[in-house]
Design a protein around this motif. Structure first.
Motif, PDB file in Angstrom:
ATOM      1  N   LYS A  25       0.641  -1.218   0.101  1.00 13.57           N
ATOM      2  CA  LYS A  25       0.035  -0.042  -0.037  1.00 13.57           C
ATOM      3  C   LYS A  25       1.068   1.121   0.052  1.00 13.57           C
ATOM      4  N   LEU A  26       2.009   1.174   0.748  1.00 10.98           N
ATOM      5  CA  LEU A  26       3.013   2.214   0.644  1.00 10.98           C
ATOM      6  C   LEU A  26       3.442   2.580  -0.671  1.00 10.98           C
ATOM      7  N   ALA A  27       3.865   1.654  -1.336  1.00 14.41           N
ATOM      8  CA  ALA A  27       4.526   1.568  -2.674  1.00 14.41           C
ATOM      9  C   ALA A  27       3.451   2.138  -3.800  1.00 14.41           C
ATOM     10  N   ASP A  28       2.142   1.720  -3.742  1.00 17.57           N
ATOM     11  CA  ASP A  28       0.955   2.231  -4.395  1.00 17.57           C
ATOM     12  C   ASP A  28       0.886   3.768  -3.929  1.00 17.57           C
ATOM     13  N   ARG A  29       0.676   4.021  -2.878  1.00 14.91           N
ATOM     14  CA  ARG A  29       0.254   5.418  -2.507  1.00 14.91           C
ATOM     15  C   ARG A  29       1.517   6.294  -2.786  1.00 14.91           C
ATOM     16  N   LEU A  30       2.854   5.961  -2.654  1.00 13.04           N
ATOM     17  CA  LEU A  30       4.078   6.705  -3.246  1.00 13.04           C
ATOM     18  C   LEU A  30       4.592   6.726  -4.537  1.00 13.04           C
ATOM     19  N   ARG A  31       3.606   5.718  -5.123  1.00 15.99           N
ATOM     20  CA  ARG A  31       4.136   5.687  -6.688  1.00 15.99           C
ATOM     21  C   ARG A  31       5.564   5.035  -6.690  1.00 15.99           C
ATOM     22  N   LEU A  32       5.805   4.234  -6.064  1.00 13.21           N
ATOM     23  CA  LEU A  32       7.434   3.662  -5.822  1.00 13.21           C
ATOM     24  C   LEU A  32       7.284   2.219  -5.803  1.00 13.21           C
ATOM     25  N   SER A  33       8.416   1.473  -6.404  1.00 14.15           N
ATOM     26  CA  SER A  33       8.217   0.042  -6.175  1.00 14.15           C
ATOM     27  C   SER A  33       8.514  -0.505  -4.633  1.00 14.15           C
ATOM     28  N   ARG A  34       7.980  -1.830  -4.698  1.00 10.00           N
ATOM     29  CA  ARG A  34       7.942  -2.304  -3.209  1.00 10.00           C
ATOM     30  C   ARG A  34       9.495  -2.468  -2.732  1.00 10.00           C
TER      31      ARG A  34
END
Length: 157
Positions: A25-34
């Motif tokens: 979810k953090l990756a999705d929110r920040l538009r970064l890879s896991r």
């Protein structure tokens, strides 16, 4: 202290808003890879940004509804030993060293007034503790928070 960039601060904002969020979810929110999120989290952890992974529990639910703050005056030369002894008092849930006329401030949780009286007596019995003063907590009006500071840091970054 580590220097936090804008991405670090966005990550901390997301964690402050939802501490139980997942890396995905953090990756999705920040538009970064896991992997990027995991690497940043590891770096933040290694540099001491995260203070604790311990969950906070209600002391009331645990059977200790009475909260108080005990101001403690000590002989300065014995401070390290006194702190070690205080750390063995389970009713002390938090303590801070202070400047000024009070040396230490301990937050305690007790079952009732008698338990608080006994806890204070136990603190006073520690060699080098010279005085205490107890103040009952009437209620938490502003809980511990860092989201506002993260916001300030983001504006300044």
């Amino acid at each position: 202290m580590p220097v936090l960039d804008r991405t670090d601060l966005e990550l901390l904002t997301a964690l402050a808003e939802d501490p139980r969020t997942t890396v995905v979810k953090l990756a999705d929110r920040l538009r970064l890879s896991r992997n990027t999120i995991q690497a940043r989290m590891a770096r933040l952890e290694q540099t001491g940004v995260f203070e604790s992974y311990e969950r906070s529990f209600s002391t009331e639910v645990l059977g200790f509804p009475l909260q108080a703050f005990i101001s403690i005056g000590v002989r300065q030369t014995e401070l390290p030993r006194i702190i070690a002894e205080l750390s063995r008092v389970p009713e002390i849930v938090q303590a801070h060293g202070l400047s000024g006329s009070i040396d230490l401030l301990a937050r305690v949780a007790c079952r009732d007034a008698r338990h608080l009286f006994d806890t204070d007596a136990r603190i006073l019995s520690i060699e080098g503790v010279e005085r205490t003063e107890t103040s009952l907590a009437m209620g938490e009006v502003i809980p511990f928070r860092v989201a506002g500071l993260i916001g300030l840091a983001r504006r300044e970054a």
